[in-house]
Design a protein around this motif. Structure first.
Motif, PDB file in Angstrom:
ATOM      1  N   ASN A  10      -9.900  16.813   3.219  1.00  0.00           N
ATOM      2  CA  ASN A  10      -8.803  16.937   2.272  1.00  0.00           C
ATOM      3  C   ASN A  10      -7.453  16.766   2.972  1.00  0.00           C
ATOM      4  N   ALA A  11      -7.292  17.412   4.107  1.00  0.00           N
ATOM      5  CA  ALA A  11      -6.013  17.377   4.821  1.00  0.00           C
ATOM      6  C   ALA A  11      -5.625  15.955   5.224  1.00  0.00           C
ATOM      7  N   VAL A  12      -6.586  15.187   5.690  1.00  0.00           N
ATOM      8  CA  VAL A  12      -6.304  13.803   6.100  1.00  0.00           C
ATOM      9  C   VAL A  12      -5.787  12.993   4.916  1.00  0.00           C
ATOM     10  N   LEU A  13      -6.479  13.065   3.798  1.00  0.00           N
ATOM     11  CA  LEU A  13      -6.065  12.296   2.619  1.00  0.00           C
ATOM     12  C   LEU A  13      -4.793  12.844   1.993  1.00  0.00           C
ATOM     13  N   PHE A  14      -4.659  14.151   1.963  1.00  0.00           N
ATOM     14  CA  PHE A  14      -3.463  14.769   1.396  1.00  0.00           C
ATOM     15  C   PHE A  14      -2.215  14.326   2.175  1.00  0.00           C
ATOM     16  N   ASP A  15      -2.302  14.361   3.501  1.00  0.00           N
ATOM     17  CA  ASP A  15      -1.163  13.934   4.333  1.00  0.00           C
ATOM     18  C   ASP A  15      -0.819  12.468   4.110  1.00  0.00           C
ATOM     19  N   LYS A  16      -1.821  11.660   3.829  1.00  0.00           N
ATOM     20  CA  LYS A  16      -1.619  10.224   3.631  1.00  0.00           C
ATOM     21  C   LYS A  16      -1.073   9.890   2.234  1.00  0.00           C
ATOM     22  N   LEU A  17      -1.529  10.614   1.216  1.00  0.00           N
ATOM     23  CA  LEU A  17      -1.263  10.205  -0.165  1.00  0.00           C
ATOM     24  C   LEU A  17      -0.267  11.061  -0.941  1.00  0.00           C
ATOM     25  N   VAL A  18       0.004  12.279  -0.490  1.00  0.00           N
ATOM     26  CA  VAL A  18       0.825  13.206  -1.265  1.00  0.00           C
ATOM     27  C   VAL A  18       2.152  13.449  -0.556  1.00  0.00           C
ATOM     28  N   PRO A  19       3.268  13.146  -1.212  1.00  0.00           N
ATOM     29  CA  PRO A  19       4.578  13.356  -0.588  1.00  0.00           C
ATOM     30  C   PRO A  19       4.907  14.851  -0.468  1.00  0.00           C
ATOM     31  N   PHE A  20       5.902  15.165   0.323  1.00  0.00           N
ATOM     32  CA  PHE A  20       6.324  16.551   0.519  1.00  0.00           C
ATOM     33  C   PHE A  20       6.686  17.213  -0.807  1.00  0.00           C
ATOM     34  N   GLU A  21       7.318  16.458  -1.689  1.00  0.00           N
ATOM     35  CA  GLU A  21       7.609  16.976  -3.028  1.00  0.00           C
ATOM     36  C   GLU A  21       7.595  15.825  -4.028  1.00  0.00           C
ATOM     37  N   GLY A  22       7.371  16.167  -5.282  1.00  0.00           N
ATOM     38  CA  GLY A  22       7.368  15.168  -6.350  1.00  0.00           C
ATOM     39  C   GLY A  22       6.034  14.480  -6.514  1.00  0.00           C
ATOM     40  N   GLN A  23       5.989  13.625  -7.524  1.00  0.00           N
ATOM     41  CA  GLN A  23       4.747  12.939  -7.853  1.00  0.00           C
ATOM     42  C   GLN A  23       4.371  11.905  -6.807  1.00  0.00           C
ATOM     43  N   CYS A  24       3.111  11.540  -6.803  1.00  0.00           N
ATOM     44  CA  CYS A  24       2.566  10.578  -5.844  1.00  0.00           C
ATOM     45  C   CYS A  24       2.760   9.145  -6.333  1.00  0.00           C
ATOM     46  N   ASP A  25       2.775   8.228  -5.399  1.00  0.00           N
ATOM     47  CA  ASP A  25       2.891   6.811  -5.729  1.00  0.00           C
ATOM     48  C   ASP A  25       1.599   6.238  -6.291  1.00  0.00           C
ATOM     49  N   THR A  26       0.467   6.855  -5.928  1.00  0.00           N
ATOM     50  CA  THR A  26      -0.821   6.342  -6.395  1.00  0.00           C
ATOM     51  C   THR A  26      -1.507   7.361  -7.310  1.00  0.00           C
ATOM     52  N   LEU A  27      -2.318   6.843  -8.211  1.00  0.00           N
ATOM     53  CA  LEU A  27      -3.079   7.704  -9.106  1.00  0.00           C
ATOM     54  C   LEU A  27      -4.079   8.552  -8.316  1.00  0.00           C
ATOM     55  N   GLN A  28      -4.638   7.973  -7.270  1.00  0.00           N
ATOM     56  CA  GLN A  28      -5.563   8.738  -6.428  1.00  0.00           C
ATOM     57  C   GLN A  28      -4.838   9.902  -5.751  1.00  0.00           C
ATOM     58  N   GLY A  29      -3.617   9.667  -5.287  1.00  0.00           N
ATOM     59  CA  GLY A  29      -2.831  10.727  -4.674  1.00  0.00           C
ATOM     60  C   GLY A  29      -2.494  11.830  -5.661  1.00  0.00           C
ATOM     61  N   GLU A  30      -2.104  11.461  -6.873  1.00  0.00           N
ATOM     62  CA  GLU A  30      -1.761  12.467  -7.893  1.00  0.00           C
ATOM     63  C   GLU A  30      -3.007  13.259  -8.307  1.00  0.00           C
ATOM     64  N   THR A  31      -4.151  12.596  -8.330  1.00  0.00           N
ATOM     65  CA  THR A  31      -5.408  13.296  -8.605  1.00  0.00           C
ATOM     66  C   THR A  31      -5.684  14.324  -7.516  1.00  0.00           C
ATOM     67  N   LEU A  32      -5.522  13.941  -6.273  1.00  0.00           N
ATOM     68  CA  LEU A  32      -5.725  14.862  -5.161  1.00  0.00           C
ATOM     69  C   LEU A  32      -4.707  16.002  -5.208  1.00  0.00           C
ATOM     70  N   ARG A  33      -3.492  15.689  -5.540  1.00  0.00           N
ATOM     71  CA  ARG A  33      -2.445  16.710  -5.680  1.00  0.00           C
ATOM     72  C   ARG A  33      -2.819  17.722  -6.762  1.00  0.00           C
ATOM     73  N   ALA A  34      -3.337  17.239  -7.887  1.00  0.00           N
ATOM     74  CA  ALA A  34      -3.722  18.123  -8.990  1.00  0.00           C
ATOM     75  C   ALA A  34      -4.888  19.033  -8.594  1.00  0.00           C
ATOM     76  N   VAL A  35      -5.896  18.481  -7.941  1.00  0.00           N
ATOM     77  CA  VAL A  35      -7.037  19.288  -7.489  1.00  0.00           C
ATOM     78  C   VAL A  35      -6.563  20.362  -6.521  1.00  0.00           C
ATOM     79  N   ASN A  36      -5.696  19.977  -5.605  1.00  0.00           N
ATOM     80  CA  ASN A  36      -5.189  20.941  -4.626  1.00  0.00           C
ATOM     81  C   ASN A  36      -4.361  22.031  -5.280  1.00  0.00           C
ATOM     82  N   ARG A  37      -3.648  21.700  -6.320  1.00  0.00           N
ATOM     83  CA  ARG A  37      -2.864  22.704  -7.044  1.00  0.00           C
ATOM     84  C   ARG A  37      -3.780  23.762  -7.656  1.00  0.00           C
ATOM     85  N   ILE A  38      -4.853  23.325  -8.301  1.00  0.00           N
ATOM     86  CA  ILE A  38      -5.800  24.247  -8.923  1.00  0.00           C
ATOM     87  C   ILE A  38      -6.458  25.135  -7.863  1.00  0.00           C
ATOM     88  N   ILE A  39      -6.889  24.524  -6.772  1.00  0.00           N
ATOM     89  CA  ILE A  39      -7.538  25.278  -5.693  1.00  0.00           C
ATOM     90  C   ILE A  39      -6.561  26.261  -5.058  1.00  0.00           C
TER      91      ILE A  39
END
Length: 132
Positions: A10-39
């Motif tokens: 998770n950490a490897v992909l999160f660092d690659k796809l999720v910005p420090f703040e705000g929405q992600c540029d990719t749908l895959q990144g925003e999906t990962l961001r959403a899962v991480n928020r719930i967890i």
């Protein structure tokens, strides 16, 4: 707790796809961001996305996953709906595994135009009325 091997993936992909703040540029990144928020909300504050304060803190992330995730996460979300502790943790782990597997095998990253925080939660918080 999420197993260390999943945390590392998770950490490897999160660092690659999720910005420090705000929405992600990719749908895959925003999906990962959403899962991480719930967890995060569950393991740090005990919030369930479908009840009480958890609706406010994680309900929008769950709504994003239901509506826009490029990977089918509905079975894992259904498993987590209305359950407690161990079953919820098992469903969250299965959800993370499904999303990580999808992203790791993705050949094309889709552009994202949505912020998970703009999604309407499925449930409404129930507040007790105060006596006047």
């Amino acid at each position: 707790m999420i197993p260390k091997t999943l945390e590392d993936r998770n950490a490897v992909l999160f660092d690659k796809l999720v910005p420090f703040e705000g929405q992600c540029d990719t749908l895959q990144g925003e999906t990962l961001r959403a899962v991480n928020r719930i967890i995060y909300r569950y393991y740090n504050d005990g919030d369930y996305w479908y009840e009480g304060y958890g609706i406010e803190t994680a309900g929008a992330a769950e709504a994003f996953l239901r509506q826009y995730s490029p990977v089918n996460v509905l079975s894992e979300l259904r498993k987590s709906d209305g359950v407690r502790e161990k079953e919820y943790e098992t469903a969250l782990e299965a959800l993370l595994v499904k999303v990580l597997n999808y992203i790791e095998t993705c050949s094309e990253f889709l552009p994202n135009t949505r912020d998970m925080h703009d999604c309407e939660p499925k449930y409404e918080p129930e507040y007790e009325e105060e006596d006047c």
